[in-house]
Design an enzyme around this catalytic site. Structure first.
Site, short mmCIF file in Angstrom:
data_model
loop_
_atom_site.label_atom_id
_atom_site.label_comp_id
_atom_site.label_asym_id
_atom_site.label_seq_id
_atom_site.Cartn_x
_atom_site.Cartn_y
_atom_site.Cartn_z
N SER A 1 0.48 -8.79 0.84
CA SER A 1 -0.44 -7.74 0.41
C SER A 1 -1.66 -8.34 -0.27
CB SER A 1 0.31 -6.85 -0.59
OG SER A 1 -0.58 -6.04 -1.31
N TYR B 1 6.27 -5.53 -8.31
CA TYR B 1 6.12 -5.44 -6.84
C TYR B 1 5.18 -6.54 -6.34
CZ TYR B 1 3.72 -4.23 -2.58
OH TYR B 1 3.13 -4.32 -1.34
N LYS C 1 5.67 -10.24 -3.88
CA LYS C 1 4.89 -10.73 -2.73
C LYS C 1 4.40 -12.16 -3.01
CE LYS C 1 5.46 -7.14 -0.22
NZ LYS C 1 6.40 -7.23 0.91
#
Ligand code: UFG
Length: 338
Positions: free
Chosen positions: A124, A149, A153
């Site tokens: 992302s 979150y 990544k």
């Protein structure tokens, strides 16, 4: 060529399964249905005109995953399966670290054991945080993550790098997505948020159809031309096609290989521009109000997409208006099964 698609019934996964089948690959879906619906499998089959093999399996279940590697002659993996709600990750960090990282570790172990060498990983633009220079290119150093979150990544990318450095015979591309929106033009598959949507476009379409009373625009005092945040909104079908290109590119690579590639349009649009474009394509007036900023939002981010074009020969083809028209068509059909 059998390609395992984890999270293949989810928003980006389902569109990628369609794109793979259209390019002659044989996608095999693994999904635990934690944030997806089983009927999407039939919808995919309707679009591509053939049956798709499906396993209702959690990627964290190493034994069950191993069975899939034994039963199929996999030649590549596209790994979508992950939790993705930023706010929830702040409230429940361990849930995010456990799910998003163990599933990746399991896959990497099985890939080495069964000599499956090609992996496309879902990353992302969140790894960049608020980049100083826009558009942001892949050489921009990543900043400390804003949320657990985002950290999953970043750590996921580090795990991949370390495994490749250990001379594992793996070829990996990490695609850094900007803001995926839209739906398949058939309106048979699209985004299915559970509960109140976190993301802008499903909130817009749900407001337009009357499911939500008003759209809250988080902040109009950002240092941007109209005061609202700027993002790079990419049509999910363009994004899906980028995965196929990445896989085709990996087929040409040998030995230990990893690269990181932005997938966006290269163009930034503000939240107000998205609202105005939606009103144009839908012919509906959207009720909205300005409310204070949402914590964790960066002011502006959009991609330098030259690497994707140069390395993968891929470029976004669809416009913001196309994506919003498709998202609206999808929203109007969702009612038929909800
Ligand atoms: N927004 C609103 N109202 C809403 C929802 C969103 O004004 O109801 C605004 C946000 O404040 C932001 C913009 O619309 O300015 C886009 O928000 P989204 O939630 O749609 O997308 P984000 O850019 O926050 O999030 C996306 C991905 C995340 C990823 C993040 C990284 O959905 O998975 O980019 O920047 F972590």
């Amino acid at each position: 060529m059998q390609i395992l698609v984890t999270g293949g019934l989810g928003f980006i996964g389902s569109h990628t399964v369609v794109a793979l089948a259209e390019q002659g690959f044989t996608p095999i879906i693994v999904d635990n249905l934690s944030n997806s619906e089983f009927f999407i499998k039939e919808r995919i089959e309707q679009i591509i005109g053939k049956a798709v093999k499906f396993y209702e399996t959690d990627c964290n279940d190493l034994q069950a995953m191993e069975k899939i590697f034994q039963e199929n002659a996999l030649q590549g993996i596209i790994h979508f399966a992950a939790y993705k709600a930023v706010g929830e990750s702040v409230a429940e960090p361990l849930k995010y670290y456990e799910n998003n990282l163990f599933s990746l570790i399991n896959l990497l172990k099985l890939m080495q054991k069964y000599a499956v060498q090609k992996l496309v990983f879902s990353s992302s633009c969140t790894v960049y945080g608020q980049a100083e220079k826009l558009p942001v290119d892949e050489s921009t150093p990543t900043l400390p993550a804003f949320s657990p979150y985002g950290n999953t990544k970043q750590i996921g990318e580090e795990i991949l790098q370390d495994v490749v450095r250990s001379n594992a015979d793996l070829q990996i591309i990490s695609l850094r997505y900007f803001n995926p929106i839209g739906a398949h033009p058939s309106a048979l598959i699209g985004e299915l948020p559970r509960g109140v949507p976190n993301n802008l476009v499903p909130y817009i379409t749900q407001t337009a159809i009357g499911k939500r009373s008003i759209l809250n625009v988080f902040g109009n005092d950002y240092p941007t031309p109209d005061g609202t945040c700027i993002r790079d909104f990419i049509h999910v079908c363009d994004l899906a096609e980028a995965h196929v290109k990445a896989l085709e590119f990996l087929q040409q690579q040998n030995g230990s290989f990893i690269d990181f590639i932005n997938i966006g349009t290269g163009k930034g649009n503000s939240v107000l521009e998205v609202i105005k474009t939606f009103e144009q394509v839908s012919g509906k007036k959207l009720p909205y109000q300005f409310v204070p900023r949402r914590s964790g939002d960066v002011t502006a981010i959009y991609a330098d997409v030259s690497k994707a074009e140069k390395v993968l020969g891929w470029k976004a083809k669809r416009t913001l208006a196309d994506a919003l028209a498709d998202a609206w068509r999808w929203e109007q059909t969702i009612r038929t099964y909800q």
